[in-house]
Scaffold this active site. Structure first.
Site, short mmCIF file in Angstrom:
data_model
loop_
_atom_site.label_atom_id
_atom_site.label_comp_id
_atom_site.label_asym_id
_atom_site.label_seq_id
_atom_site.Cartn_x
_atom_site.Cartn_y
_atom_site.Cartn_z
N ASP A 283 101.70 3.47 -59.78
CA ASP A 283 101.05 2.85 -61.30
C ASP A 283 100.67 4.10 -62.10
O ASP A 283 99.42 4.62 -61.69
CB ASP A 283 100.17 1.81 -61.10
CG ASP A 283 100.02 1.14 -62.77
OD1 ASP A 283 100.62 1.67 -63.54
OD2 ASP A 283 99.33 0.10 -62.82
N SER B 213 97.32 -6.20 -65.93
CA SER B 213 97.52 -5.17 -67.17
C SER B 213 96.25 -5.32 -67.77
O SER B 213 95.13 -5.25 -67.68
CB SER B 213 98.82 -5.17 -67.80
OG SER B 213 99.29 -3.81 -68.37
N HIS C 14 103.42 -0.30 -61.79
CA HIS C 14 102.30 -1.36 -62.71
C HIS C 14 102.61 -2.94 -62.19
O HIS C 14 102.02 -3.60 -62.42
CB HIS C 14 102.55 -0.89 -64.33
CG HIS C 14 101.62 -1.38 -65.06
ND1 HIS C 14 100.14 -1.13 -64.70
CD2 HIS C 14 101.63 -2.50 -66.10
CE1 HIS C 14 99.32 -1.77 -65.65
NE2 HIS C 14 100.19 -2.56 -66.69
#
Length: 203
Positions: free
Chosen positions: A143, A61, A175
């Site tokens: 994602d 991330s 994600h």
């Protein structure tokens, strides 16, 4: 468990040191946070149990973004592993499900001439001429926060430059990697990649 020394720093943007410390990452993605991480690396390099010629870095991330930023800003690591990180702020803006977030972070939209510097300053893709570190890229089709195109752009750039690189794609994950078999595969691939470029064990 794999035989590595593992460092998990809390740079600017992290929680636990007050709201001001957390907020200092906003609009400054590759700035103070990167400086903090490099300060942490410098500390580690001074420890006699650290082999500074056999270091690797990984993140997901925002941490994935930071690995993409590392790629163009440091050669301290033998390899980098990036999971679902932002690579190009322009394409990120045009595809993410959180348009408001990019507008908040950059102070407006990318076609506003007054905001161009905000979108370009910390975008890893602008430093591709400096890329040289072998890299494992992991990105997932579901994602919608940081769409898969971010990973594909990075992978194609590394491949075009002849830099050792591999992309792992999970078509059924978002994600995160949440399904048990996918998680098992993720870990095996990450450990194998690390062992290839920064094998574990003592000096």
């Amino acid at each position: 468990a794999q035989g590595y020394v593992v460092a998990l720093p809390n740079p600017r943007g992290s929680t636990g040191f007050g709201q001001k410390f957390t907020d200092e990452i906003s609009g400054d993605w590759g700035g103070k946070c990167y400086d903090d991480l490099m300060a942490g690396v410098a500390y580690l390099e001074k420890q006699d149990y650290i082999d500074k010629d056999r270091m690797a870095a990984a993140g997901a991330s925002f941490g994935g973004y930071m690995m993409d930023w590392f790629e163009g800003h440091t050669t301290k690591f033998k390899t980098l592993i990036t999971h679902c990180g932002v690579y190009n702020f322009d394409s990120m803006y045009a595809t993410t499900d959180e348009l408001w977030f990019d507008e908040w972070e950059h102070g407006g939209v990318p076609w506003d001439k007054d905001k161009r510097e905000d979108y370009e300053k910390f975008s890893p893709h602008r430093y591709a001429d400096k890329f040289q570190t072998p890299m494992l890229i992991i990105h997932n089709d579901l994602d919608f926060r940081v769409p898969v195109g971010e990973g594909l752009q990075l992978f194609n750039t590394l491949q075009r430059k002849g830099i050792p690189s591999k992309m792992i794609n999970f078509p059924d994950e978002g994600h995160w990697v949440l399904k048990p078999k996918n998680s098992e595969f993720w870990h095996k691939e990450v450990f194998a990649w690390l062992a290839k470029y920064a094998p574990p064990g003592g000096k």
